[in-house]
Design a protein around this motif. Structure first.
Motif, PDB file in Angstrom:
ATOM      1  N   GLY A   1       0.775  -1.233   0.000  1.00  0.00           N
ATOM      2  CA  GLY A   1       0.000   0.000   0.000  1.00  0.00           C
ATOM      3  C   GLY A   1       0.803   1.278   0.000  1.00  0.00           C
TER       4      GLY A   1
ATOM      5  N   ARG B   1      -3.000  -4.020   4.969  1.00  0.00           N
ATOM      6  CA  ARG B   1      -4.120  -3.839   5.896  1.00  0.00           C
ATOM      7  C   ARG B   1      -4.822  -2.502   5.703  1.00  0.00           C
TER       8      ARG B   1
ATOM      9  N   LYS C   1      -6.865  -0.508   3.445  1.00  0.00           N
ATOM     10  CA  LYS C   1      -7.682  -0.717   2.253  1.00  0.00           C
ATOM     11  C   LYS C   1      -7.569   0.439   1.274  1.00  0.00           C
TER      12      LYS C   1
ATOM     13  N   THR D   1      -6.625  -6.840  -5.099  1.00  0.00           N
ATOM     14  CA  THR D   1      -6.238  -6.406  -3.761  1.00  0.00           C
ATOM     15  C   THR D   1      -6.824  -7.319  -2.693  1.00  0.00           C
TER      16      THR D   1
ATOM     17  N   HIS E   1      -7.130  -6.697   1.506  1.00  0.00           N
ATOM     18  CA  HIS E   1      -6.811  -5.843   2.652  1.00  0.00           C
ATOM     19  C   HIS E   1      -7.042  -6.625   3.926  1.00  0.00           C
TER      20      HIS E   1
END
Length: 277
Positions: free
Chosen positions: A23, A46, A48, A68, A70
């Motif tokens: 991310g 983690r 999002k 993705t 998350h």
């Protein structure tokens, strides 16, 4: 005499990469770099919002598939989440990059680190790579050749004052890299990538750190991408159990001085020190 294009060995066309900690920072840069080299990507983080933004950038700039997930890579059920997502979207996964990290605690004397802080660093920096590497070898790569890249740190080769959980866990990750490299060769190659201090603009966080680095500055995340592509590609086909350093000449062999640590805001006290995952 026609010579093959040597750059073709660096292409990742037709491959799929699983990247944790995707991310932001180095993980995000590697995701974009791999997609630019032709790979589809499964991005785990983690956060999002952050990982969705990276996936959107991958799709917009390269047209590659970006999926993705998350979740917290330190969770015991991370393998189930990754396996389910990977199987739903891809035939196989060829590349695993363990990039998520946790400091556990900084600015804390080794004797004062709590069990929870130790566990936080070990969960993200050691157990998650171990679990995901086992899943990769046993199921995701589906019998074919593959490569695992673990993001190491100079802190794993010389102690960082007041950051024992991070140093210990990164040292363990280096040994994990070597164990998997020996056990999984020749089908799976496993290597370490060790960046130095990375900042958004490449400016060293402190003057003390700048002076200690032969290149006289910090690094940028995009400057790590070339090494990551090399380790993922056929260009590194005879490398396993090795490390590529991208650290401006700061070898870490003598460790971090108290002057450097004391001047660096990253080394100041923190608890629950996960930066990505």
């Amino acid at each position: 005499m026609n010579q093959p294009d040597p750059l073709e060995r660096f292409r990742l066309t037709g491959r799929t990469a699983l990247i944790t900690g995707a991310g932001r920072n180095i993980g995000a840069a590697i995701a974009l770099g791999y997609a630019g080299a032709g790979a589809d990507v499964l991005l785990v983080d983690r956060d999002k919002e952050a990982v969705e933004e990276v996936a959107g950038a991958v799709r917009a700039s390269t047209g590659r598939t970006a999926v993705t997930l998350h979740c917290d890579v330190g969770a015991a059920d991370i393998v189930d989440h990754v396996a389910e997502t990977a199987r739903a979207h891809f035939d196989r996964v060829d590349i695993l990059v363990n990039c998520a990290l946790a400091f556990g605690a900084t600015g804390t004397h080794s004797a004062d680190v709590s069990p929870a802080q130790w566990q936080d660093a070990l969960d993200i920096n050691v157990l998650a790579p171990a679990r995901l590497s086992a899943l990769f070898v046993d199921a995701l790569v589906k019998g074919g050749p593959g490569t695992i890249i673990n993001l190491l740190s100079g802190a794993g080769f010389a102690p960082v004052p007041l950051a024992a959980p991070y140093s210990v866990s990164k040292a363990a990750l280096w040994m994990l890299t070597r164990c998997f490299a020996k056990d999984c060769a020749p089908r799976i190659r496993v290597n370490g990538l060790c960046p130095g201090t990375v900042t958004p603009d490449g400016v060293a966080r402190t003057e003390e750190l700048r002076r200690a680095t032969p290149m006289g500055r910090g690094g940028r995340a995009d400057e790590v991408v070339g090494a990551a592509i090399y380790l993922a590609s056929e260009a590194s086909s005879y490398s396993t159990g090795d490390i590529v350093f991208v650290n401006g000449g700061f070898t870490h062999l003598t460790g971090y001085s108290d002057e450097i640590i004391g001047s660096d805001p990253v080394g100041r006290p923190r608890a629950g020190g996960r930066s990505a995952g």
